[in-house]
Motif scaffolding. Structure first.
Motif, short mmCIF file in Angstrom:
data_model
loop_
_atom_site.label_atom_id
_atom_site.label_comp_id
_atom_site.label_asym_id
_atom_site.label_seq_id
_atom_site.Cartn_x
_atom_site.Cartn_y
_atom_site.Cartn_z
N PHE A 131 62.27 69.29 25.30
CA PHE A 131 60.92 69.30 25.89
C PHE A 131 59.86 69.11 24.81
CE2 PHE A 131 61.84 72.10 29.91
CZ PHE A 131 62.68 71.12 30.39
N LEU A 132 59.97 69.90 23.73
CA LEU A 132 58.98 69.85 22.64
C LEU A 132 58.93 68.48 21.99
CD1 LEU A 132 57.00 71.27 20.68
CD2 LEU A 132 59.00 71.89 19.31
N ASP A 133 60.08 67.91 21.70
CA ASP A 133 60.12 66.61 21.03
C ASP A 133 59.48 65.52 21.89
OD1 ASP A 133 61.36 67.78 18.87
OD2 ASP A 133 63.37 67.07 19.39
N TRP A 134 59.75 65.54 23.21
CA TRP A 134 59.17 64.52 24.09
C TRP A 134 57.66 64.73 24.20
CZ3 TRP A 134 60.37 63.76 29.99
CH2 TRP A 134 59.89 62.52 30.41
N ALA A 135 57.23 65.98 24.36
CA ALA A 135 55.79 66.27 24.46
C ALA A 135 55.07 65.83 23.18
CB ALA A 135 55.56 67.75 24.72
N ASN A 136 55.69 66.02 22.03
CA ASN A 136 55.06 65.63 20.76
C ASN A 136 54.98 64.11 20.58
OD1 ASN A 136 54.48 68.20 19.97
ND2 ASN A 136 56.23 68.40 18.61
N MET A 137 55.75 63.35 21.34
CA MET A 137 55.63 61.89 21.27
C MET A 137 54.32 61.43 21.90
SD MET A 137 59.37 60.45 22.09
CE MET A 137 60.78 60.82 21.06
N VAL A 138 53.82 62.19 22.87
CA VAL A 138 52.57 61.83 23.55
C VAL A 138 51.37 62.36 22.78
CG1 VAL A 138 51.23 62.11 25.68
CG2 VAL A 138 53.71 61.80 25.79
N ASN A 139 51.46 63.61 22.33
CA ASN A 139 50.37 64.24 21.60
C ASN A 139 50.99 65.01 20.44
OD1 ASN A 139 48.69 66.81 21.06
ND2 ASN A 139 47.25 65.41 22.05
N ALA A 185 63.21 84.02 29.87
CA ALA A 185 62.03 83.28 29.40
C ALA A 185 62.23 81.81 29.76
CB ALA A 185 61.85 83.45 27.90
N ILE A 186 61.23 81.22 30.40
CA ILE A 186 61.32 79.85 30.89
C ILE A 186 60.27 78.98 30.19
CG2 ILE A 186 61.05 78.37 32.93
CD1 ILE A 186 63.53 80.07 33.15
N GLN A 187 60.70 77.82 29.71
CA GLN A 187 59.76 76.82 29.24
C GLN A 187 59.73 75.70 30.28
OE1 GLN A 187 60.84 74.97 25.54
NE2 GLN A 187 62.95 74.64 26.15
N SER A 188 58.65 74.93 30.31
CA SER A 188 58.56 73.88 31.32
C SER A 188 57.87 72.65 30.77
CB SER A 188 57.81 74.39 32.56
OG SER A 188 56.47 74.64 32.26
N VAL A 189 58.16 71.54 31.41
CA VAL A 189 57.53 70.28 31.09
C VAL A 189 57.17 69.60 32.42
CG1 VAL A 189 59.67 68.92 30.94
CG2 VAL A 189 57.69 68.21 29.65
N LYS A 190 55.97 69.05 32.47
CA LYS A 190 55.55 68.26 33.63
C LYS A 190 55.39 66.83 33.16
CE LYS A 190 51.32 68.33 35.60
NZ LYS A 190 50.18 68.83 36.39
N PHE A 191 55.98 65.89 33.90
CA PHE A 191 55.84 64.51 33.49
C PHE A 191 55.39 63.64 34.65
CE2 PHE A 191 60.39 64.96 34.51
CZ PHE A 191 60.62 63.86 35.33
N GLU A 192 54.66 62.61 34.30
CA GLU A 192 54.19 61.59 35.23
C GLU A 192 55.16 60.42 35.14
OE1 GLU A 192 51.36 62.41 36.88
OE2 GLU A 192 51.03 64.18 35.63
#
Length: 166
Positions: free
Chosen positions: A79-87, A143-150
């Motif tokens: 999740f973190l790696d993909w989110a960091n590709m955008v911002n 503990a839950i982490q989440s990602v929202k994608f378009e």
């Protein structure tokens, strides 16, 4: 008419707790929840002056609702790696214009864990990432982490067919 062409004896639809989500040919580890896969088409109303006060309805723009994935907190950085590709925290030059959009694969599994259906979500990118949930020393929860994608489209993969069940 039977609900299943191969397993004509089957009367139960597929369960919602057996699924797999992946991108870059890697399944998401510890995935516990996925929001609905949904699209909607706007209605365009139109009326000609000579019509008998009838409003006609035409299909307008189609939009795809974002998908949210939830996974138990672990050392998996997907999740973190993909989110960091955008911002990227290192600034705009570190963002990946080449790789931030992904093809996401969602598989519905039968009770034996065999893929029964597969959807391909096109040109997906992360719009929201939750690294940590609210922490509570008095709670007894994972503990839950989440990602929202378009994404811009989804289609059923017709190459995945109904598996024969034994």
């Amino acid at each position: 008419m039977p609900m299943f062409a191969v397993n004509t004896h089957r009367i139960d639809p597929y369960s919602n707790f057996k699924f797999r989500v992946s991108w870059d040919n890697q399944p998401v580890a510890g995935l516990s929840k996925m929001s609905a896969l949904k699209k909607s088409t706007e209605v365009t109303e139109w009326r000609a002056a000579a019509d008998n006060s009838i409003v006609r309805k035409l299909p307008g723009r189609t939009k795809f609702e974002p998908v949210t994935l939830e996974a138990g907190l672990s050392h998996d950085r997907k999740f973190l790696d993909w989110a960091n590709m955008v911002n990227n925290p290192q600034g705009d030059p570190a963002a990946s214009l080449l790789n931030y959009r992904k093809e996401v694969i969602v598989q519905v599994l039968n009770l034996q864990g065999t893929p029964a259906m597969q959807f391909k979500l096109s040109r997906a990118w992360v719009s929201e990432f939750q690294a940590l949930p609210e922490m509570d020393a008095n709670a007894n929860a994972v503990a839950i982490q989440s990602v929202k994608f378009e994404f811009e489209n989804f289609e059923l993969d017709l190459a995945i067919t109904e598996p024969a069940e034994t």
